[in-house]
Design an enzyme around this catalytic site. Structure first.
Site, mmCIF file in Angstrom:
data_model
loop_
_atom_site.group_PDB
_atom_site.id
_atom_site.type_symbol
_atom_site.label_atom_id
_atom_site.label_comp_id
_atom_site.label_asym_id
_atom_site.label_seq_id
_atom_site.Cartn_x
_atom_site.Cartn_y
_atom_site.Cartn_z
ATOM 1 N N ASP A 1 -16.134 48.151 -2.074
ATOM 2 C CA ASP A 1 -15.284 48.833 -3.107
ATOM 3 C C ASP A 1 -15.623 49.599 -4.266
ATOM 4 O OD1 ASP A 1 -12.920 48.317 -1.380
ATOM 5 O OD2 ASP A 1 -12.328 46.779 -2.668
ATOM 6 N N ARG B 1 -1.394 45.855 -19.082
ATOM 7 C CA ARG B 1 0.021 45.279 -19.526
ATOM 8 C C ARG B 1 -0.396 43.775 -20.171
ATOM 9 N NH1 ARG B 1 4.586 45.491 -15.103
ATOM 10 N NH2 ARG B 1 3.064 44.028 -14.168
ATOM 11 N N LYS C 1 -8.891 38.618 0.846
ATOM 12 C CA LYS C 1 -10.307 38.993 0.254
ATOM 13 C C LYS C 1 -11.031 37.880 -0.568
ATOM 14 C CE LYS C 1 -10.090 44.228 -0.491
ATOM 15 N NZ LYS C 1 -10.032 44.893 -1.330
ATOM 16 N N GLY D 1 -7.247 42.980 -9.117
ATOM 17 C CA GLY D 1 -8.528 42.736 -8.244
ATOM 18 C C GLY D 1 -9.208 44.210 -8.238
HETATM 19 P P1 ATR Z 1 -4.830 45.006 -7.275
HETATM 20 O O1 ATR Z 1 -5.459 43.894 -6.772
HETATM 21 O O2 ATR Z 1 -4.264 46.003 -6.407
HETATM 22 O O3 ATR Z 1 -5.461 45.648 -8.847
HETATM 23 P P2 ATR Z 1 -2.894 43.226 -9.001
HETATM 24 O O4 ATR Z 1 -4.193 42.231 -9.010
HETATM 25 O O5 ATR Z 1 -1.441 42.739 -8.420
HETATM 26 O O6 ATR Z 1 -3.343 44.333 -7.777
HETATM 27 O O7 ATR Z 1 -2.819 44.153 -10.229
HETATM 28 C C1 ATR Z 1 -2.140 45.283 -10.547
HETATM 29 C C2 ATR Z 1 -2.385 45.958 -11.661
HETATM 30 O O8 ATR Z 1 -1.381 46.804 -11.990
HETATM 31 C C3 ATR Z 1 -2.420 44.886 -12.930
HETATM 32 O O9 ATR Z 1 -3.300 45.466 -13.865
HETATM 33 C C4 ATR Z 1 -0.764 45.033 -13.295
HETATM 34 O O10 ATR Z 1 -0.719 44.600 -14.617
HETATM 35 P P3 ATR Z 1 -0.536 43.031 -15.265
HETATM 36 O O11 ATR Z 1 -1.738 42.333 -15.065
HETATM 37 O O12 ATR Z 1 -0.003 43.490 -16.376
HETATM 38 O O13 ATR Z 1 0.510 42.454 -14.080
HETATM 39 C C5 ATR Z 1 -0.687 46.442 -13.229
HETATM 40 N N1 ATR Z 1 0.873 47.013 -13.210
HETATM 41 C C6 ATR Z 1 1.711 46.656 -12.024
HETATM 42 N N2 ATR Z 1 2.852 47.235 -12.422
HETATM 43 C C7 ATR Z 1 2.773 47.623 -13.733
HETATM 44 C C8 ATR Z 1 3.840 48.304 -14.535
HETATM 45 N N3 ATR Z 1 4.848 48.621 -14.225
HETATM 46 N N4 ATR Z 1 3.233 48.667 -15.782
HETATM 47 C C9 ATR Z 1 1.857 48.248 -16.108
HETATM 48 N N5 ATR Z 1 1.000 47.649 -15.430
HETATM 49 C C10 ATR Z 1 1.456 47.600 -14.167
#
Ligand code: ATR
Length: 274
Positions: free
Chosen positions: A102, A152, A66, A130
């Protein structure tokens, strides 16, 4: 001649999009195809260059392509530019164009279940990846006056809030509880609660007002632990499947010339896919 569209990603076998578009093709009696094509990260540019000669009118792009599509395609609409990622491609005047549907899909799903947004409502977005970018853009376009982004990794929330400007505020996860009483809407954009991802710690929703609306962009399972908690509290909880269905509408219309409908039957059909 058959009109050909595609979805590409790596991997791509898990995608529900082929079943979704095939359902519409059959329903509307359109002679077309929508095929999944697995393309490795390093081969994406070559794949794009060969689209025309391979007879495609356009298609969808998913992980991990993407952001690469965003960098490679010159003709982008406002949503793709703001979100920094492209999920829908089509040829127009012989040139490849890109959009990100989206945000449209996210809002159209909410509208199906709750269309009474007043201008100036306040939202809490959990996550800053994303998917969160598309959600924040959708909320700004819908007229939300305050969008709190809690993540987080605080720095990612800060970057996202800075990118989208004045109505966005970055928050730490432990600030959520304090915010809740004032929020009209809460969305989880993290993978927490997704099948196979463990449940992690999503916030306790007891501080939300009784009129707050809650949604999750995860749709496997349909009723995530986050939504279940909201529902147990008597709040309106909207699942994320409709976002997948609605985001597909603009692409189908561009490629096959018919604006398709998102119906309960389509929802059942997609849910039945194993
Ligand atoms: P996407 O494109 O699907 O949003 P991504 O860019 O990998 O995927 O983002 C995943 C999101 O889930 C992020 O906000 C991530 O937090 P971090 O930026 O701190 O990594 C959050 N996330 C994933 N696992 C998590 C967990 N165990 N606790 C809290 N936040 C989590």
């Amino acid at each position: 001649m058959k009109t050909k569209a595609f979805v590409t990603g790596w991997p791509i076998s898990h995608s529900k999009s082929p079943a979704l578009h095939s359902y519409w093709l059959e329903q509307y009696g359109i002679e077309g195809s929508y095929e999944p094509i697995a393309v490795e990260e390093g081969n994406f540019e070559e794949f794009l260059a060969a689209l025309k000669s391979n007879g495609f009118v356009g298609g969808n792009v998913t992980i991990p392509h993407k952001e690469t599509a965003f960098r490679l395609i010159g003709n982008l609409d406002a949503a793709a530019r703001a979100i920094g990622a492209v999920n829908t491609l089509w040829f127009e005047d012989d040139h490849l164009h890109g959009s990100n549907t989206d945000a449209y899909g996210f809002m159209a799903n909410l509208d199906d279940y709750h269309s009474q947004w007043r201008d100036g409502e306040k939202a809490l977005v959990i996550g800053a990846g994303g998917a969160s970018r598309a959600v924040v853009y959708a909320l700004i376009e819908a007229g939300f006056s305050q969008i709190n982004i809690a993540n987080r990794t605080y720095e990612r929330a800060e970057n996202l809030a800075n990118d989208f400007g004045n109505s966005c505020f970055s928050k730490k996860l432990d600030e959520i509880e304090k915010l809740l009483p004032d929020m009209d809407f809460v969305v989880n954009t993290t993978s927490l609660g997704m099948v196979g991802q463990g449940s992690g710690n999503l916030p306790d929703l007891s501080g939300l007002s009784d009129t707050a609306v809650v949604t999750d962009i995860v749709y496997t399972p349909l009723m995530t632990p986050f939504l279940a908690t909201a529902q147990a509290r008597g709040l309106k909880a909207i699942d994320g499947l409709g976002m997948l269905l609605h985001q597909a509408v603009p692409g189908f219309e561009k490629w096959f010339g018919k604006r398709p409908e998102v119906t309960p039957d389509l929802r059942r059909h997609v849910l039945d896919i194993k």
